[in-house]
Design an enzyme around this catalytic site. Structure first.
Site: not given
Ligand code: PLP
Length: 389
Positions: A39, A271
């Site tokens: 999955k 940043y």
């Protein structure tokens, strides 16, 4: 494979996948139900290629969460039995049957949906909730379910199953997993007249069984519990079990230096100026960021492999880039050119040095499962090996 203008990719080693599968099979033996979980895009590794390689290894069952995941496998030519774990409505039930997938049922509604549309006999796996409190029938439904399946002409009960919520403690005789196992053992006994088996063991359970393999009285040795391996197939063990399973991580998350900047003492990087150079520094700019699955939580926390050495991620991780302080490496090897130098976020570098995804998980206050499954969709998976079996 389309062209790779940005050389950021996840290298998937199919030989390691096969190695891990055979390690698991050694613990399983050959008469046990074994259903590798593919999955979430094969835990981020590429579900179609992983499923096809597992089939070459002899796998006959595969586990997905979503019907969509199963459909993709079928459309790509995967032939194995595909168990769908999440559940379904009537429309989903039709798709499951049309594409010869196997429903795992957790509600009466799902049973009634199947009964109402099945033309032929349908094999069904029946899930019980033994403590996870997510999916599955409560055990007090067992009697009604038994009567139902005993009389149903259309639904053939193949197995019962449950799911550990704390598989890491399965090797202990007094953990939560023991209590769950005891409950499923009672249910298995009850359903025995219907000739069913039971599956239960996830990576924690399987690694635990490997750890106690010499103790024939251990509770995990009873009932030949089926295996549903996820994480260990991809090369990592759940923490703190320390079994002797010899696993090889399958994914290496890699990029190549974009450019190297000189940053003066006192200047900041990225940043928010969350990293200030304490000396004149060499900063490698690497074209991989949080949009590729490198968690922003790792800003100023984790390490990467650069030229065979561990170097720190400095400043905030951006959407498309992160920066590494490579000053020490460059000081040592002044004459070497570093444009195009490979960077490994986790996994193996070209010389076989290894940086574990567990380290990134710890630094991000997360788990290895999340590190692997969150590698971004825009990161190409490049498959290597797989020729030998
Ligand atoms: C029902 C079920 N079985 C097995 C697994 C595999 O778990 P693991 O990756 O811990 O082996 C999962 C994954 O979450 C699951 O949901």
């Amino acid at each position: 494979m389309s062209e790779l203008f940005r050389r950021t990719f996840a290298e998937i080693n199919l030989d390691h996948l096969a190695h891990n599968f055979f390690e698991i099979q050694k613990v399983a033996g050959f008469d046990r139900f074994l259903c590798p979980m593919v999955k979430a895009n094969g835990y981020g590794h590429g579900d179609v290629q992983i499923a096809k390689h597992l089939e070459k290894c002899g796998v006959e069952n595969l586990g997905v969460c979503l019907i969509e995941e199963g459909l993709l496998l079928r459309k790509s030519g995967v032939q194995s039995d595909i168990l769908v774990f999440r559940g379904f409505d009537k429309y989903g039930a039709q798709k499951i049957l049309d594409h010869h997938m196997i429903p795992v049922v957790s509600t009466w509604d799902q049973i009634h949906c199947l009964e109402s549309i099945a033309d032929d006999v349908v094999s069904v796996h029946l899930k019980f909730n033994t403590g996870m409190n997510r999916l599955g029938f409560d055990p007090d439904q067992a009697e009604q379910l038994f009567t139902y399946f005993k009389n149903s002409k259309k639904l053939k009960l193949k197995s019962i199953l449950s799911h550990f919520f704390n598989g890491e403690d399965a090797y202990l005789e007094n953990g939560e997993s023991k209590k769950q196992t005891d409950q499923l053992a009672l249910l298995l006994n009850f359903f025995k007249p219907l000739n069913v088996f039971a599956h239960l063991l996830n990576s924690g359970g399987i690694a635990s069984l490997a750890k106690v393999n010499n103790d024939s009285n251990h509770y995990l040795q009873k009932n030949n519990w089926g295996f549903r391996p996820g994480l260990i197939l991809y090369g990592y063990q759940p923490k703190n079990i320390f079994s002797e399973l010899n696993l090889k991580p399958v994914m290496s998350l890699k990029s190549v230096v974009n450019n190297i900047r000189d940053v003066k003492k006192g200047e900041s990087v990225s940043y928010g100026a969350k990293w200030i150079a304490g000396r004149d520094s060499k900063i490698a700019v690497v074209p991989i960021g949080y949009a590729d699955g490198v968690h922003r939580m790792l800003s100023n926390k984790n390490l990467a492999l650069f030229s065979g050495q561990l170097v720190p991620i400095v400043g905030r991780i951006c959407m498309d880039f992160l920066m590494l302080d490579v000053t020490d490496v460059l000081l040592k090897k002044q004459n070497k050119k570093y444009d195009d130098e490979e960077v490994v976020l986790f996994g193996y570098d070209q010389d076989g040095q290894f940086l574990s995804a567990e380290k990134a998980a710890e630094a991000a206050q997360s788990i290895t499962w999340e590190m692997l499954t969150s590698v971004g969709e825009r990161v190409p998976r490049l498959f290597k090996g797989g020729a030998e079996l």
